[in-house]
Design a protein around this motif. Structure first.
Motif, PDB file in Angstrom:
ATOM      1  N   HIS A 288       0.841  -1.198   0.000  1.00 56.07           N
ATOM      2  CA  HIS A 288       0.000   0.000   0.000  1.00 56.07           C
ATOM      3  C   HIS A 288       0.880   1.252   0.000  1.00 56.07           C
ATOM      4  N   GLY A 289       0.609   2.156  -0.957  1.00 57.79           N
ATOM      5  CA  GLY A 289       1.394   3.381  -1.051  1.00 57.79           C
ATOM      6  C   GLY A 289       2.590   3.285  -1.969  1.00 57.79           C
ATOM      7  N   PHE A 290       2.948   2.081  -2.422  1.00 64.37           N
ATOM      8  CA  PHE A 290       4.056   1.888  -3.359  1.00 64.37           C
ATOM      9  C   PHE A 290       3.544   1.973  -4.802  1.00 64.37           C
ATOM     10  N   PRO A 291       4.385   2.444  -5.736  1.00 67.31           N
ATOM     11  CA  PRO A 291       4.042   2.228  -7.150  1.00 67.31           C
ATOM     12  C   PRO A 291       3.919   0.715  -7.381  1.00 67.31           C
ATOM     13  N   GLY A 292       2.910   0.301  -8.080  1.00 65.67           N
ATOM     14  CA  GLY A 292       2.723  -1.120  -8.328  1.00 65.67           C
ATOM     15  C   GLY A 292       1.853  -1.829  -7.313  1.00 65.67           C
ATOM     16  N   ALA A 293       1.395  -1.118  -6.291  1.00 64.27           N
ATOM     17  CA  ALA A 293       0.580  -1.758  -5.260  1.00 64.27           C
ATOM     18  C   ALA A 293      -0.706  -2.330  -5.837  1.00 64.27           C
ATOM     19  N   PHE A 296       0.040  -5.545  -7.649  1.00 57.14           N
ATOM     20  CA  PHE A 296       0.316  -6.590  -6.660  1.00 57.14           C
ATOM     21  C   PHE A 296      -0.995  -7.171  -6.127  1.00 57.14           C
ATOM     22  N   ARG A 297      -1.924  -6.281  -5.768  1.00 55.29           N
ATOM     23  CA  ARG A 297      -3.232  -6.739  -5.271  1.00 55.29           C
ATOM     24  C   ARG A 297      -3.965  -7.544  -6.327  1.00 55.29           C
ATOM     25  N   GLN A 298      -3.938  -7.071  -7.559  1.00 56.24           N
ATOM     26  CA  GLN A 298      -4.654  -7.759  -8.641  1.00 56.24           C
ATOM     27  C   GLN A 298      -4.137  -9.182  -8.826  1.00 56.24           C
ATOM     28  N   ILE A 299      -2.827  -9.332  -8.864  1.00 54.97           N
ATOM     29  CA  ILE A 299      -2.243 -10.659  -9.090  1.00 54.97           C
ATOM     30  C   ILE A 299      -2.615 -11.607  -7.957  1.00 54.97           C
ATOM     31  N   LEU A 300      -2.485 -11.127  -6.715  1.00 52.03           N
ATOM     32  CA  LEU A 300      -2.809 -12.005  -5.588  1.00 52.03           C
ATOM     33  C   LEU A 300      -4.304 -12.307  -5.509  1.00 52.03           C
ATOM     34  N   SER A 301      -5.124 -11.342  -5.901  1.00 54.59           N
ATOM     35  CA  SER A 301      -6.574 -11.540  -5.802  1.00 54.59           C
ATOM     36  C   SER A 301      -7.127 -12.432  -6.904  1.00 54.59           C
ATOM     37  N   LEU A 323       9.222  -3.488 -10.513  1.00 50.84           N
ATOM     38  CA  LEU A 323       9.348  -2.839 -11.812  1.00 50.84           C
ATOM     39  C   LEU A 323       8.733  -1.447 -11.791  1.00 50.84           C
ATOM     40  N   GLU A 324       7.519  -1.339 -11.273  1.00 51.69           N
ATOM     41  CA  GLU A 324       6.855  -0.031 -11.274  1.00 51.69           C
ATOM     42  C   GLU A 324       7.552   0.930 -10.324  1.00 51.69           C
ATOM     43  N   THR A 325       8.100   0.425  -9.217  1.00 46.84           N
ATOM     44  CA  THR A 325       8.844   1.285  -8.299  1.00 46.84           C
ATOM     45  C   THR A 325      10.093   1.831  -8.970  1.00 46.84           C
ATOM     46  N   ALA A 326      10.797   0.973  -9.695  1.00 44.65           N
ATOM     47  CA  ALA A 326      11.995   1.388 -10.405  1.00 44.65           C
ATOM     48  C   ALA A 326      11.668   2.420 -11.481  1.00 44.65           C
TER      49      ALA A 326
END
Length: 330
Positions: A288-293, A296-301, A323-326
């Protein structure tokens, strides 16, 4: 592991959420915070499948078992079982407002019968040579919170309770749903602060609506411990800096290391007949709060819930965040 005398942070017991997989995950983020089971009814502890209901991994210590009930003899037997299984604390639920709790004559409705709560605490203390604590509300329905909370504290401490955790809201058993009871009754933190002033030598903890470690630090100026609930569950990354901020430990939890540990754990769970989603459902808010969050949620869900899903899903979700954070930092 933090000692009980050095308790500053706990993750609240939450029905359907703080199961053993959730606790293992939270323990990767904080080595110090006290973790709680979901509430388990005393009858289930005595007669149910103990491995399913009460099993936990040694890494979860310090971990507390929260019991529901109002029969001192049954609670004593359940506390003895919890102690023998290795739990570090036994906690009595005097705060849950759900309908099934009221019909069982335990939870928040016990705010009306402090003497009975005291008898339950005394019975549990008689058989469990570990801390026995109580988690309660400020009061219920039309009770005056000064009187109701004061009487509960006086009674449970006289019975030998080692700590009192207070959700700083009333519970309205008439007119509000359990979900509404988590938000609608107003918070009254100063009432809990005053309770601590009345009991300077007793462990008093506070719970309810606390969203961050910064808020936690402010509360710790007035009480001994802070219990995070939904904030710890929906945004578990908040726990990653807890040990450094609250105890002065070096550094924050390494989230890449957390992913590795959870992938190993998930592989073991799957090998014993479990599903990846049993583990990953607790992890969706980690970034939460990171680029790509969101990714991440979509893949796990989605991917983690598919038949045959394995730990590689976790690594793929983490790669998306990385990747999105970078890219955001470039």
């Amino acid at each position: 592991m933090s000692s009980y005398s050095d308790l500053r942070l706990a993750v609240a017991p939450m029905m359907d959420w703080t199961d053993r997989h959730c606790r293992f995950f939270h323990r990767q983020l904080t080595r110090r915070a006290l973790l709680y089971t979901e509430m388990v009814v005393a009858d289930a502890v005595i007669h149910g499948d103990r491995e399913r209901l009460l099993g936990f991994d040694a890494v979860e210590h310090p971990v507390a078992l929260q019991l529901g009930g109002s029969d001192p003899k049954k609670l004593a037997e359940a506390a003895r079982i919890g102690k023998d299984l290795g739990y570090d604390e036994i906690n009595l639920n005097v705060g849950c407002p759900s309908d099934r709790v009221q019909s069982g004559t335990f939870g928040a409705c016990l705010m009306r019968t402090p003497d009975l709560v005291g008898a339950c605490v005394a019975a549990m203390k008689g058989v469990a040579a570990i801390p026995v604590t109580v988690k309660c509300r400020l009061g219920v329905d039309e009770q005056d919170t000064e009187t109701a909370l004061g009487e509960m504290a006086r009674t449970v401490f006289a019975a030998g309770a080692d700590a009192l955790w207070v959700h700083a809201r009333k519970a309205w058993l008439e007119g509000l749903s359990p979900k509404e009871n988590r938000d609608i009754p107003p918070l009254d933190y100063p009432r809990v602060y005053r309770l601590k002033q009345e009991y300077p030598n007793r462990l008093i903890g506070i719970n309810g609506g606390i969203q961050s470690l910064d808020e936690t630090v402010r509360h710790l100026e007035h009480v001994d411990g802070v219990m995070l609930g939904r904030a710890a569950y929906h945004t578990p990354g908040v726990l990653a800096n807890a040990d450094a901020l609250l105890w002065g430990d070096d550094g924050r939890a390494d989230l890449a290391g957390v992913i590795d540990a959870m992938a190993d754990y998930a592989a073991r769970h799957i090998a014993h007949g479990g599903r990846l989603a049993h583990v990953t459902r607790h992890m969706t808010g980690l970034f939460h709060g990171f680029p790509g969050a969101r990714r991440f949620r979509q893949i796990l869900s989605t991917d983690a819930t598919r038949p045959g899903a394995g730990p590689d899903v976790l690594f793929r979700a983490f790669e998306a965040v990385s990747l999105e954070t970078a890219e955001a930092a470039a």
